[in-house]
Design a protein around this motif. Structure first.
Motif, PDB file in Angstrom:
ATOM      1  N   HIS A   1       1.436 -12.087  -4.962  1.00  0.00           N
ATOM      2  CA  HIS A   1       1.439 -11.016  -6.173  1.00  0.00           C
ATOM      3  C   HIS A   1       0.315 -10.408  -5.914  1.00  0.00           C
ATOM      4  CE1 HIS A   1       1.854  -8.846  -9.992  1.00  0.00           C
ATOM      5  NE2 HIS A   1       0.816  -9.121 -10.088  1.00  0.00           N
ATOM      6  N   LEU A   2      -0.601 -10.571  -5.860  1.00  0.00           N
ATOM      7  CA  LEU A   2      -1.951  -9.688  -5.656  1.00  0.00           C
ATOM      8  C   LEU A   2      -1.918  -9.110  -4.333  1.00  0.00           C
ATOM      9  CD1 LEU A   2      -4.480 -12.211  -7.326  1.00  0.00           C
ATOM     10  CD2 LEU A   2      -3.637 -10.165  -8.110  1.00  0.00           C
ATOM     11  N   PHE A   3      -1.649  -9.700  -3.338  1.00  0.00           N
ATOM     12  CA  PHE A   3      -1.629  -8.779  -2.062  1.00  0.00           C
ATOM     13  C   PHE A   3      -0.485  -7.697  -2.352  1.00  0.00           C
ATOM     14  CE2 PHE A   3       0.698  -7.383   1.671  1.00  0.00           C
ATOM     15  CZ  PHE A   3      -0.359  -7.339   2.486  1.00  0.00           C
ATOM     16  N   GLY A   4       0.531  -7.930  -3.059  1.00  0.00           N
ATOM     17  CA  GLY A   4       1.571  -6.741  -2.997  1.00  0.00           C
ATOM     18  C   GLY A   4       0.819  -5.454  -4.069  1.00  0.00           C
TER      19      GLY A   4
ATOM     20  N   ALA B   1      -1.677  -0.359  -4.015  1.00  0.00           N
ATOM     21  CA  ALA B   1      -2.748   0.659  -4.244  1.00  0.00           C
ATOM     22  C   ALA B   1      -3.318   1.235  -3.059  1.00  0.00           C
ATOM     23  CB  ALA B   1      -3.985  -0.113  -4.922  1.00  0.00           C
ATOM     24  N   VAL B   2      -3.241   0.735  -1.960  1.00  0.00           N
ATOM     25  CA  VAL B   2      -3.546   1.384  -0.889  1.00  0.00           C
ATOM     26  C   VAL B   2      -2.633   2.485  -0.287  1.00  0.00           C
ATOM     27  CG1 VAL B   2      -4.183   1.204   1.781  1.00  0.00           C
ATOM     28  CG2 VAL B   2      -4.925  -0.572   0.227  1.00  0.00           C
ATOM     29  N   LEU B   3      -1.362   2.347  -0.589  1.00  0.00           N
ATOM     30  CA  LEU B   3      -0.276   3.335  -0.257  1.00  0.00           C
ATOM     31  C   LEU B   3      -0.228   4.377  -1.082  1.00  0.00           C
ATOM     32  CD1 LEU B   3       2.412   0.760   1.118  1.00  0.00           C
ATOM     33  CD2 LEU B   3       0.700   2.121   2.539  1.00  0.00           C
ATOM     34  N   THR B   4       0.528   5.287  -0.664  1.00  0.00           N
ATOM     35  CA  THR B   4       0.895   6.592  -1.865  1.00  0.00           C
ATOM     36  C   THR B   4       2.129   6.851  -1.698  1.00  0.00           C
ATOM     37  OG1 THR B   4       0.309   8.296  -0.080  1.00  0.00           O
ATOM     38  CG2 THR B   4      -1.414   7.454  -1.582  1.00  0.00           C
ATOM     39  N   GLY B   5       3.044   7.360  -2.715  1.00  0.00           N
ATOM     40  CA  GLY B   5       4.199   7.684  -2.727  1.00  0.00           C
ATOM     41  C   GLY B   5       5.272   6.614  -2.389  1.00  0.00           C
TER      42      GLY B   5
ATOM     43  N   SER C   1       8.744   2.284   2.644  1.00  0.00           N
ATOM     44  CA  SER C   1      10.224   1.674   3.193  1.00  0.00           C
ATOM     45  C   SER C   1       9.848   0.491   3.778  1.00  0.00           C
ATOM     46  CB  SER C   1      10.763   2.637   4.163  1.00  0.00           C
ATOM     47  OG  SER C   1       9.781   2.971   5.316  1.00  0.00           O
ATOM     48  N   GLY C   2      10.792  -0.227   4.243  1.00  0.00           N
ATOM     49  CA  GLY C   2      10.781  -1.516   5.031  1.00  0.00           C
ATOM     50  C   GLY C   2       9.850  -2.452   4.537  1.00  0.00           C
ATOM     51  N   GLU C   3       8.987  -2.764   5.518  1.00  0.00           N
ATOM     52  CA  GLU C   3       7.729  -3.924   5.574  1.00  0.00           C
ATOM     53  C   GLU C   3       6.953  -3.404   4.176  1.00  0.00           C
ATOM     54  OE1 GLU C   3       5.135  -6.997   5.489  1.00  0.00           O
ATOM     55  OE2 GLU C   3       7.005  -6.992   6.548  1.00  0.00           O
ATOM     56  N   ALA C   4       6.745  -2.084   4.093  1.00  0.00           N
ATOM     57  CA  ALA C   4       5.765  -1.618   3.044  1.00  0.00           C
ATOM     58  C   ALA C   4       6.226  -1.625   1.706  1.00  0.00           C
ATOM     59  CB  ALA C   4       5.622  -0.024   3.330  1.00  0.00           C
ATOM     60  N   GLU C   5       7.588  -2.061   1.572  1.00  0.00           N
ATOM     61  CA  GLU C   5       8.029  -2.405   0.105  1.00  0.00           C
ATOM     62  C   GLU C   5       7.367  -3.961  -0.327  1.00  0.00           C
ATOM     63  OE1 GLU C   5      12.230  -2.014  -0.398  1.00  0.00           O
ATOM     64  OE2 GLU C   5      12.107  -0.268   0.658  1.00  0.00           O
ATOM     65  N   VAL C   6       6.385  -3.910  -0.844  1.00  0.00           N
ATOM     66  CA  VAL C   6       5.419  -5.044  -1.348  1.00  0.00           C
ATOM     67  C   VAL C   6       6.184  -5.681  -2.362  1.00  0.00           C
ATOM     68  CG1 VAL C   6       3.338  -4.011  -0.050  1.00  0.00           C
ATOM     69  CG2 VAL C   6       3.858  -3.267  -2.460  1.00  0.00           C
TER      70      VAL C   6
ATOM     71  N   THR D   1      -6.642   8.694   0.772  1.00  0.00           N
ATOM     72  CA  THR D   1      -7.693   9.015   1.927  1.00  0.00           C
ATOM     73  C   THR D   1      -9.255   8.692   1.350  1.00  0.00           C
ATOM     74  OG1 THR D   1      -7.597  11.064   0.627  1.00  0.00           O
ATOM     75  CG2 THR D   1      -6.155  10.997   2.570  1.00  0.00           C
ATOM     76  N   ASP D   2      -9.338   8.146   0.403  1.00  0.00           N
ATOM     77  CA  ASP D   2     -10.600   7.643  -0.420  1.00  0.00           C
ATOM     78  C   ASP D   2     -11.029   6.334   0.244  1.00  0.00           C
ATOM     79  OD1 ASP D   2      -8.813   6.408  -1.999  1.00  0.00           O
ATOM     80  OD2 ASP D   2      -9.859   6.731  -3.718  1.00  0.00           O
ATOM     81  N   ILE D   3     -10.466   5.899   1.166  1.00  0.00           N
ATOM     82  CA  ILE D   3     -10.832   4.488   1.813  1.00  0.00           C
ATOM     83  C   ILE D   3     -10.809   4.542   3.299  1.00  0.00           C
ATOM     84  CG2 ILE D   3     -10.036   2.794  -0.187  1.00  0.00           C
ATOM     85  CD1 ILE D   3      -7.555   2.319   1.560  1.00  0.00           C
ATOM     86  N   ASP D   4     -11.475   3.879   4.004  1.00  0.00           N
ATOM     87  CA  ASP D   4     -11.598   3.697   5.373  1.00  0.00           C
ATOM     88  C   ASP D   4     -11.551   2.208   5.730  1.00  0.00           C
ATOM     89  OD1 ASP D   4     -14.137   2.453   4.813  1.00  0.00           O
ATOM     90  OD2 ASP D   4     -15.284   4.141   5.254  1.00  0.00           O
ATOM     91  N   GLY D   5     -11.755   2.181   7.106  1.00  0.00           N
ATOM     92  CA  GLY D   5     -11.635   0.988   7.803  1.00  0.00           C
ATOM     93  C   GLY D   5     -12.514  -0.188   7.140  1.00  0.00           C
ATOM     94  N   THR D   6     -13.893   0.258   6.775  1.00  0.00           N
ATOM     95  CA  THR D   6     -14.664  -0.883   6.123  1.00  0.00           C
ATOM     96  C   THR D   6     -14.106  -1.451   4.978  1.00  0.00           C
ATOM     97  OG1 THR D   6     -16.647   0.239   7.268  1.00  0.00           O
ATOM     98  CG2 THR D   6     -17.037  -1.140   5.365  1.00  0.00           C
ATOM     99  N   ASP D   7     -13.582  -0.388   4.123  1.00  0.00           N
ATOM    100  CA  ASP D   7     -12.903  -0.753   2.887  1.00  0.00           C
ATOM    101  C   ASP D   7     -11.620  -1.756   3.265  1.00  0.00           C
ATOM    102  OD1 ASP D   7     -14.726   0.821   1.467  1.00  0.00           O
ATOM    103  OD2 ASP D   7     -13.319   2.478   1.446  1.00  0.00           O
TER     104      ASP D   7
END
Length: 193
Positions: free
Chosen positions: A169-172, A177-181, A184-189, A140-146
């Motif tokens: 690799h760096l995308f992952g 780092a953006v996600l928490t917890g 699943s699915g596509e989000a499994e980087v 929650t400490d980032i926004d659309g600009t980030d």
């Protein structure tokens, strides 16, 4: 617009797209005109500035990425939607070398021909981020600009020949780092690289 004028404009845009993909956003307008088989004056009649040409070239992609965000918002989990859109947006900005610098400048310049499209694109990503944050799936400490800045940073990495092999690799790393917890699915980087 007359059919022949539309055809000429579409040809110029296709040629410009190939040139920007190959040489980057600072490709010579004279070179684009030469590749298209027209004079520079003809190119400038259709697109009086480099920015006008790039705005016309990029507008369709911006609209597609915005529509993709709308679709993902209703068809995917919050984290899957965010990661999928982030991946698509990063891939697109990497395709058109050098465009991230223009986008970063345009978002702050209300006089820029690219401003409205960039603001709309940033808002689409922000909606996906907000949704993931509301679900407790994104920090929650980032926004659309980030998020927009992260797309630019990831695209820049893909533009660097020595770093391009590490881009996935760096995308992952960034997406994780953006996600928490748990994800699943596509989000499994992917961490491969």
């Amino acid at each position: 617009m007359r059919a022949d004028a539309r055809k000429n404009r579409d040809h110029l845009l296709a040629t410009a797209g190939a040139a920007v993909t190959e040489q980057g956003a600072d490709v010579s307008l004279r070179d684009i005109a030469r590749r298209a088989g027209v004079g520079l004056a003809t190119l400038l009649r259709h697109f009086p500035t480099r920015e006008a040409l790039l705005e016309a070239l990029l507008r369709t992609s911006f609209e597609e990425l915005t529509a993709k965000a709308d679709e993902l918002e209703t068809s995917s989990s919050p984290e899957d939607a965010l990661v999928s859109w982030l991946r698509d947006c990063t891939a697109w900005t990497t395709e058109y070398r050098g465009v991230t610098v223009l986008m970063a400048a345009a978002i702050e310049d209300t006089e820029s021909a690219l401003h409205a499209s960039c603001v709309t694109l940033r808002a689409a990503g922000a909606r996906l981020l907000d949704r993931a944050q509301d679900a407790g799936r994104a920090r929650t400490d980032i926004d659309g600009t980030d998020l927009f800045a992260l797309v630019a940073a990831l695209a820049w990495l893909g533009d660097q020949p020595s770093l391009a092999p590490r881009a996935d690799h760096l995308f992952g790393v960034v997406a994780s780092a953006v996600l928490t917890g748990a994800v699943s699915g596509e989000a499994e980087v992917s961490d491969a690289g």
